[in-house]
Design a protein around this motif. Structure first.
Motif, PDB file in Angstrom:
ATOM      1  N   SER A   1      46.002  79.169  23.362  1.00  0.00           N
ATOM      2  CA  SER A   1      46.912  78.494  24.477  1.00  0.00           C
ATOM      3  C   SER A   1      46.160  77.127  25.049  1.00  0.00           C
ATOM      4  CB  SER A   1      47.083  79.495  25.900  1.00  0.00           C
ATOM      5  OG  SER A   1      47.630  78.810  26.643  1.00  0.00           O
ATOM      6  N   GLU A   2      44.359  77.380  25.465  1.00  0.00           N
ATOM      7  CA  GLU A   2      44.371  76.300  26.712  1.00  0.00           C
ATOM      8  C   GLU A   2      44.598  75.167  25.505  1.00  0.00           C
ATOM      9  OE1 GLU A   2      39.797  75.525  28.933  1.00  0.00           O
ATOM     10  OE2 GLU A   2      40.456  78.018  28.434  1.00  0.00           O
ATOM     11  N   ARG A   3      43.587  75.049  24.410  1.00  0.00           N
ATOM     12  CA  ARG A   3      43.074  74.393  23.478  1.00  0.00           C
ATOM     13  C   ARG A   3      44.162  73.934  23.270  1.00  0.00           C
ATOM     14  NH1 ARG A   3      44.568  73.728  18.027  1.00  0.00           N
ATOM     15  NH2 ARG A   3      42.812  72.180  17.203  1.00  0.00           N
ATOM     16  N   SER A   4      45.243  74.253  22.892  1.00  0.00           N
ATOM     17  CA  SER A   4      46.739  73.756  22.320  1.00  0.00           C
ATOM     18  C   SER A   4      46.744  72.757  23.636  1.00  0.00           C
ATOM     19  CB  SER A   4      47.923  74.926  22.225  1.00  0.00           C
ATOM     20  OG  SER A   4      46.939  75.072  21.116  1.00  0.00           O
ATOM     21  N   ILE A   5      47.092  73.327  24.813  1.00  0.00           N
ATOM     22  CA  ILE A   5      47.457  72.376  25.817  1.00  0.00           C
ATOM     23  C   ILE A   5      47.032  71.375  26.466  1.00  0.00           C
ATOM     24  CG2 ILE A   5      48.323  72.531  29.063  1.00  0.00           C
ATOM     25  CD1 ILE A   5      49.494  75.614  28.171  1.00  0.00           C
ATOM     26  N   ASN A   6      45.608  71.223  26.233  1.00  0.00           N
ATOM     27  CA  ASN A   6      45.036  70.409  26.773  1.00  0.00           C
ATOM     28  C   ASN A   6      45.030  68.856  25.522  1.00  0.00           C
ATOM     29  OD1 ASN A   6      43.714  71.430  28.250  1.00  0.00           O
ATOM     30  ND2 ASN A   6      41.735  72.102  27.119  1.00  0.00           N
ATOM     31  N   ILE A   7      45.500  70.053  24.051  1.00  0.00           N
ATOM     32  CA  ILE A   7      45.457  68.645  22.922  1.00  0.00           C
ATOM     33  C   ILE A   7      46.444  67.990  23.415  1.00  0.00           C
ATOM     34  CG2 ILE A   7      45.826  67.988  20.217  1.00  0.00           C
ATOM     35  CD1 ILE A   7      43.924  70.105  20.098  1.00  0.00           C
ATOM     36  N   THR A   8      47.546  68.422  23.764  1.00  0.00           N
ATOM     37  CA  THR A   8      49.532  68.315  23.968  1.00  0.00           C
ATOM     38  C   THR A   8      49.204  67.063  25.273  1.00  0.00           C
ATOM     39  OG1 THR A   8      49.876  70.149  23.392  1.00  0.00           O
ATOM     40  CG2 THR A   8      51.548  68.679  24.447  1.00  0.00           C
ATOM     41  N   ALA A   9      48.744  67.806  26.528  1.00  0.00           N
ATOM     42  CA  ALA A   9      48.202  66.640  27.578  1.00  0.00           C
ATOM     43  C   ALA A   9      47.634  65.141  27.119  1.00  0.00           C
ATOM     44  CB  ALA A   9      47.269  67.351  28.889  1.00  0.00           C
ATOM     45  N   TYR A  10      46.389  64.743  26.120  1.00  0.00           N
ATOM     46  CA  TYR A  10      46.085  63.891  25.755  1.00  0.00           C
ATOM     47  C   TYR A  10      46.270  63.247  24.267  1.00  0.00           C
ATOM     48  CZ  TYR A  10      41.926  66.415  27.404  1.00  0.00           C
ATOM     49  OH  TYR A  10      40.983  66.858  28.791  1.00  0.00           O
ATOM     50  N   VAL A  11      47.523  63.877  23.943  1.00  0.00           N
ATOM     51  CA  VAL A  11      48.499  62.585  22.760  1.00  0.00           C
ATOM     52  C   VAL A  11      49.360  62.342  23.994  1.00  0.00           C
ATOM     53  CG1 VAL A  11      50.365  63.454  20.854  1.00  0.00           C
ATOM     54  CG2 VAL A  11      47.945  64.575  21.009  1.00  0.00           C
ATOM     55  N   VAL A  12      50.248  63.085  24.590  1.00  0.00           N
ATOM     56  CA  VAL A  12      51.271  62.089  25.400  1.00  0.00           C
ATOM     57  C   VAL A  12      50.249  61.221  26.758  1.00  0.00           C
ATOM     58  CG1 VAL A  12      52.701  62.817  27.124  1.00  0.00           C
ATOM     59  CG2 VAL A  12      52.589  64.304  25.458  1.00  0.00           C
ATOM     60  N   TRP A  13      49.191  61.775  27.369  1.00  0.00           N
ATOM     61  CA  TRP A  13      48.881  60.333  27.896  1.00  0.00           C
ATOM     62  C   TRP A  13      48.765  59.069  26.626  1.00  0.00           C
ATOM     63  CZ3 TRP A  13      45.133  64.048  30.976  1.00  0.00           C
ATOM     64  CH2 TRP A  13      46.027  65.222  31.932  1.00  0.00           C
ATOM     65  N   GLY A  14      48.141  59.578  25.511  1.00  0.00           N
ATOM     66  CA  GLY A  14      47.515  58.313  25.456  1.00  0.00           C
ATOM     67  C   GLY A  14      48.768  57.724  24.613  1.00  0.00           C
ATOM     68  N   MET A  15      49.920  58.519  24.157  1.00  0.00           N
ATOM     69  CA  MET A  15      51.204  57.777  23.679  1.00  0.00           C
ATOM     70  C   MET A  15      51.874  56.984  25.097  1.00  0.00           C
ATOM     71  SD  MET A  15      54.603  59.071  22.796  1.00  0.00           S
ATOM     72  CE  MET A  15      56.062  58.131  23.121  1.00  0.00           C
ATOM     73  N   ALA A  16      51.271  56.955  26.340  1.00  0.00           N
ATOM     74  CA  ALA A  16      52.088  56.880  27.323  1.00  0.00           C
ATOM     75  C   ALA A  16      51.190  55.169  27.766  1.00  0.00           C
ATOM     76  CB  ALA A  16      51.933  57.740  28.548  1.00  0.00           C
ATOM     77  N   ILE A  17      50.540  55.166  26.809  1.00  0.00           N
ATOM     78  CA  ILE A  17      50.292  53.358  26.783  1.00  0.00           C
ATOM     79  C   ILE A  17      49.779  53.110  25.961  1.00  0.00           C
ATOM     80  CG2 ILE A  17      47.461  53.089  27.485  1.00  0.00           C
ATOM     81  CD1 ILE A  17      46.413  54.919  29.206  1.00  0.00           C
ATOM     82  N   ILE A  18      49.306  53.629  24.877  1.00  0.00           N
ATOM     83  CA  ILE A  18      49.939  52.397  23.545  1.00  0.00           C
ATOM     84  C   ILE A  18      50.917  52.301  23.008  1.00  0.00           C
ATOM     85  CG2 ILE A  18      48.684  52.813  20.729  1.00  0.00           C
ATOM     86  CD1 ILE A  18      47.188  55.277  21.176  1.00  0.00           C
TER      87      ILE A  18
END
Length: 411
Positions: free
Chosen positions: A16-33
């Motif tokens: 849970s913790e690892r997967s949620i963290n990765i998801t957050a970073y990917v979404v934040w990165g996409m919101a910029i890129i």
């Protein structure tokens, strides 16, 4: 990440913790890129989408010699409506009426799966002519009705609108109806150059009411303020949960699919056996929603398009998918804005505006090859070239129609 983790989708996570963290970073990165690459492509191609859009909105919509097109359109619409009647007979009832009133014990989930497998005469007829073309014709007739304000177009638009609502609710789904209605709103905006803010608030309220009504009609018994269930749960958590599944499942449980999520048509072109086709959304449902697969009520777990890209190629796929989608959006929107403003091209613009939104949560591979999108583009461009553009083909059709009309008068 803030502790709101009691939604049912998050309860299935293996890490849970690892997967949620990765998801957050990917979404934040996409919101910029994602927007940065859209701006970059505009600079590279030396185009200004905002300026092009303002110019397009101010243009006058042209619908010359629409009487010839109406005759062809009317005959085609009658054929489509007859096919819809046959499809409803095959289903056994009108699904929209079951949403309004269903018998006791009616299982919407199981019926949704049964109806999804039903077809009339041939699957292509059901999937293309009935489910795709009828809504498309309703948009076109609406655009012509607003442009010409003729009773024949208004009446045809009303009939096709009713038929399209039946089509969009044939599997008791909620969001397709809202997106369907949104296209009509966008057609009005693109034709008239805008809409009053108060009307937008009213429309948004009506769409929200439709979604809520559909939830209660299909068996929802909770409260509207429950953030984990119902409309709020669907909006805030379901897409997040299914996206998190992608980073939880790959590559720990299953290896990366390596492009197997492409359609069989694309797989053949790149040298992969088409029988190996496997959408990541289907695999995710089979793993995390196995009980629904077993009872026959399962569909797929769609999510943000980067989820499918990651499931196939890892983080490299995430980055490439963001760049590719940004490129496709900029190029297609710019090309449409350069076309002559007609009811057909206005429909195309409104349709792609919403279609891109839904494709963003449907999967990356849809941006590489989508038969539905290609078919829609081809059909509208055929109408545009033959009846709206005013080129040689258009003039030839007018001459043929005039000759037939003269022959009929002579006889």
């Amino acid at each position: 990440m803030l502790g709101f983790n009691e939604h049912y989708t998050l309860g299935y996570l293996l890490n849970s913790e690892r997967s949620i963290n990765i998801t957050a970073y990917v979404v934040w990165g996409m919101a910029i890129i994602f927007p940065l690459f859209m701006i970059l492509f505009e600079k590279l191609f030396r185009i200004d989408i905002r300026k092009e859009y303002k110019t397009y909105i101010c243009k006058k919509t042209q619908a010359d010699r629409a009487d010839i097109f109406f005759a062809v359109f009317l005959v085609s619409s009658v054929v489509l409506l007859l096919l819809l009647v046959g499809f409803l007979v095959k289903i056994g009832y009108i699904p929209l009426l079951r949403l309004i009133h269903s018998p006791e014990g009616f299982d919407f989930a199981t019926e949704r799966t049964r109806i999804g497998e039903a077809y009339f005469i041939h699957p292509y007829i059901s999937n293309i002519l009935i489910l795709s073309v009828i809504p498309l014709f309703s948009y076109i007739s609406f655009a012509y009705a607003l442009t010409l304000r003729e009773w024949k177009w208004i009446l045809l638009a009303l009939v096709l609108f009713a038929a399209s609502i039946i089509v969009k609710t044939y599997k008791f789904e909620k969001s397709p109806v809202v997106f369907h209605l949104l296209i009509f709103v966008l057609i009005y905006i693109y034709l008239h150059g805008g809409i009053k803010r108060i009307y937008m608030f009213i429309i948004a309220g009506l769409m929200a009411a439709i979604i809520v009504a559909f939830y209660f009609a299909t068996g929802f018994n909770g409260t509207l303020l429950d953030i984990y269930n119902g409309p709020l749960g669907r909006t805030l958590f379901t897409q997040v949960g299914t996206l998190t599944y992608c980073f939880d499942l790959f590559p720990e449980i299953f290896g990366f699919l390596g492009g197997r999520s492409f359609t069989p048509t694309i797989l053949k072109l790149i040298g992969i056996d088409s029988s190996e086709h496997l959408r990541s959304a289907r695999l995710t449902m089979a793993f995390y929603g196995s009980e629904r697969v077993y009872d026959g009520s399962a569909g797929v777990m769609n999510t943000l398009f980067v989820g499918e890209a990651y499931s196939n190629w890892g983080f490299a796929g995430v980055f490439i998918s963001i760049v590719w989608v940004a490129f496709i959006v900029v190029v297609l929107v710019w090309l449409i804005l350069r076309l002559k403003k007609t009811p057909g091209t206005v429909v195309l613009f409104a349709l792609l505006t919403v279609r891109f939104g839904t494709m963003l949560e449907g999967g990356f591979c849809d941006f590489v090859y989508s038969f539905d999108l290609i078919f829609t583009l081809a059909l509208i461009m055929c109408i545009y070239i033959c009846f709206e553009h005013g080129g040689k083909i258009h003039q030839a059709i007018i001459r043929i129609a005039d000759n037939l009309r003269g022959l009929a008068k002579h006889v």
